[in-house]
Write a protein that holds these residues in place. Structure first.
Motif, PDB file in Angstrom:
ATOM      1  N   UNK A   1      10.027   1.511   5.084  1.00  0.00           N
ATOM      2  CA  UNK A   1      10.119   2.595   6.058  1.00  0.00           C
ATOM      3  C   UNK A   1       9.434   3.814   5.454  1.00  0.00           C
ATOM      4  N   UNK A   2       9.288   4.858   6.238  1.00  0.00           N
ATOM      5  CA  UNK A   2       8.678   6.066   5.697  1.00  0.00           C
ATOM      6  C   UNK A   2       7.296   6.298   6.252  1.00  0.00           C
ATOM      7  N   UNK A   3       6.990   7.557   6.556  1.00  0.00           N
ATOM      8  CA  UNK A   3       5.717   7.894   7.191  1.00  0.00           C
ATOM      9  C   UNK A   3       4.583   8.078   6.203  1.00  0.00           C
ATOM     10  N   UNK A   4       4.914   8.086   4.904  1.00  0.00           N
ATOM     11  CA  UNK A   4       3.877   8.302   3.895  1.00  0.00           C
ATOM     12  C   UNK A   4       3.729   7.110   2.980  1.00  0.00           C
ATOM     13  N   UNK A   5       3.890   5.918   3.531  1.00  0.00           N
ATOM     14  CA  UNK A   5       3.803   4.687   2.736  1.00  0.00           C
ATOM     15  C   UNK A   5       2.515   4.626   1.947  1.00  0.00           C
ATOM     16  N   UNK A   6       1.423   5.112   2.529  1.00  0.00           N
ATOM     17  CA  UNK A   6       0.125   5.001   1.872  1.00  0.00           C
ATOM     18  C   UNK A   6       0.071   5.747   0.544  1.00  0.00           C
ATOM     19  N   UNK A   7       1.011   6.648   0.311  1.00  0.00           N
ATOM     20  CA  UNK A   7       1.034   7.409  -0.949  1.00  0.00           C
ATOM     21  C   UNK A   7       1.984   6.807  -1.979  1.00  0.00           C
ATOM     22  N   UNK A   8       2.714   5.762  -1.608  1.00  0.00           N
ATOM     23  CA  UNK A   8       3.670   5.167  -2.538  1.00  0.00           C
ATOM     24  C   UNK A   8       2.963   4.241  -3.519  1.00  0.00           C
TER      25      UNK A   8
ATOM     26  N   UNK B   1       9.022  -6.594 -15.027  1.00  0.00           N
ATOM     27  CA  UNK B   1       7.879  -6.200 -14.197  1.00  0.00           C
ATOM     28  C   UNK B   1       7.018  -7.417 -13.876  1.00  0.00           C
ATOM     29  N   UNK B   2       6.517  -7.452 -12.634  1.00  0.00           N
ATOM     30  CA  UNK B   2       5.599  -8.516 -12.225  1.00  0.00           C
ATOM     31  C   UNK B   2       4.235  -7.932 -11.870  1.00  0.00           C
ATOM     32  N   UNK B   3       4.216  -6.970 -10.948  1.00  0.00           N
ATOM     33  CA  UNK B   3       2.938  -6.414 -10.489  1.00  0.00           C
ATOM     34  C   UNK B   3       3.187  -5.074  -9.810  1.00  0.00           C
ATOM     35  N   UNK B   4       2.137  -4.267  -9.742  1.00  0.00           N
ATOM     36  CA  UNK B   4       2.219  -2.977  -9.047  1.00  0.00           C
ATOM     37  C   UNK B   4       0.867  -2.653  -8.447  1.00  0.00           C
ATOM     38  N   UNK B   5       0.903  -1.841  -7.378  1.00  0.00           N
ATOM     39  CA  UNK B   5      -0.327  -1.416  -6.728  1.00  0.00           C
ATOM     40  C   UNK B   5      -0.194   0.055  -6.356  1.00  0.00           C
ATOM     41  N   UNK B   6      -1.196   0.838  -6.738  1.00  0.00           N
ATOM     42  CA  UNK B   6      -1.189   2.264  -6.444  1.00  0.00           C
ATOM     43  C   UNK B   6      -1.786   2.529  -5.062  1.00  0.00           C
ATOM     44  N   UNK B   7      -1.701   3.784  -4.640  1.00  0.00           N
ATOM     45  CA  UNK B   7      -2.294   4.160  -3.349  1.00  0.00           C
ATOM     46  C   UNK B   7      -3.811   4.018  -3.384  1.00  0.00           C
TER      47      UNK B   7
ATOM     48  N   UNK C   1       9.898  -2.624  -5.062  1.00  0.00           N
ATOM     49  CA  UNK C   1      10.289  -1.284  -5.462  1.00  0.00           C
ATOM     50  C   UNK C   1       9.206  -0.283  -5.076  1.00  0.00           C
ATOM     51  N   UNK C   2       9.622   0.955  -4.848  1.00  0.00           N
ATOM     52  CA  UNK C   2       8.682   2.002  -4.455  1.00  0.00           C
ATOM     53  C   UNK C   2       8.844   3.227  -5.337  1.00  0.00           C
ATOM     54  N   UNK C   3       7.723   3.769  -5.760  1.00  0.00           N
ATOM     55  CA  UNK C   3       7.673   5.072  -6.428  1.00  0.00           C
ATOM     56  C   UNK C   3       7.055   6.036  -5.438  1.00  0.00           C
ATOM     57  N   UNK C   4       7.874   6.963  -4.928  1.00  0.00           N
ATOM     58  CA  UNK C   4       7.419   7.878  -3.880  1.00  0.00           C
ATOM     59  C   UNK C   4       7.067   9.256  -4.407  1.00  0.00           C
ATOM     60  N   UNK C   5       6.988   9.382  -5.745  1.00  0.00           N
ATOM     61  CA  UNK C   5       6.798  10.711  -6.338  1.00  0.00           C
ATOM     62  C   UNK C   5       5.359  11.204  -6.308  1.00  0.00           C
ATOM     63  N   UNK C   6       4.432  10.314  -6.027  1.00  0.00           N
ATOM     64  CA  UNK C   6       3.001  10.656  -5.997  1.00  0.00           C
ATOM     65  C   UNK C   6       2.508  11.121  -7.363  1.00  0.00           C
ATOM     66  N   UNK C   7       3.181  10.639  -8.425  1.00  0.00           N
ATOM     67  CA  UNK C   7       2.707  10.946  -9.777  1.00  0.00           C
ATOM     68  C   UNK C   7       1.627   9.939 -10.131  1.00  0.00           C
ATOM     69  N   UNK C   8       0.521  10.431 -10.677  1.00  0.00           N
ATOM     70  CA  UNK C   8      -0.622   9.564 -10.959  1.00  0.00           C
ATOM     71  C   UNK C   8      -0.530   9.006 -12.383  1.00  0.00           C
TER      72      UNK C   8
END
Length: 128
Positions: A25-32, A47-53, A96-103
């Motif tokens: 959910x969330x309107x800013x998914x593309x930034x997670x 940890x298995x895998x992660x993908x940035x915006x 899992x989601x990181x919504x902090x927009x930290x690069x």
């Protein structure tokens, strides 16, 4: 508040494939930054895998070349394509989601503490 719902788990024979999905959910998914973790019985979550915006991806060594993480921002969904499955891949898989927009960079995203929202998990069982 972000809700994550995983699906696609199940029972598969060794060498087979599964695709996990995680709808967010969330309107800013593309930034997670979206991640997949797993926890086998009696073991710690890993940890298995992660993908940035930016669609940069990271993988655990144990799944490189077999698993692929991807995202569809139009559908607010992240996927984990799992090929050549092995019995040792048996685990509950968590989105899992990181919504902090930290690069962050590289191994930064390997840590559970980075992620501020988690799904309930989906069971993947690989039989030998």
């Amino acid at each position: 508040q972000v809700q994550l719902v995983e699906s696609g788990g199940g029972l598969v024979q060794a060498g087979g494939s599964l695709r996990l999905s995680c709808a967010a959910s969330g309107r800013t998914f593309s930034t997670y930054v979206m991640g997949w973790f797993r926890q086998a019985p009696g073991q710690e979550r890993e940890f298995v895998a992660a993908i940035k915006w930016t669609t940069v991806t990271y993988y655990a060594d144990s799944v490189k070349g077999r698993f692929t993480i991807s995202r569809d921002n139009a559908k607010n969904t992240v996927y984990l394509q799992m090929n050549s499955l092995k019995p040792e891949d048996t685990a509950v898989y968590y989105c899992a989601a990181d919504t902090t927009y930290y690069n962050g960079r590289g191994s930064y995203y390997y840590a559970e503490e980075v992620y501020n929202y988690w799904g309930q998990g989906t069971q993947v069982t690989v039989s030998s």
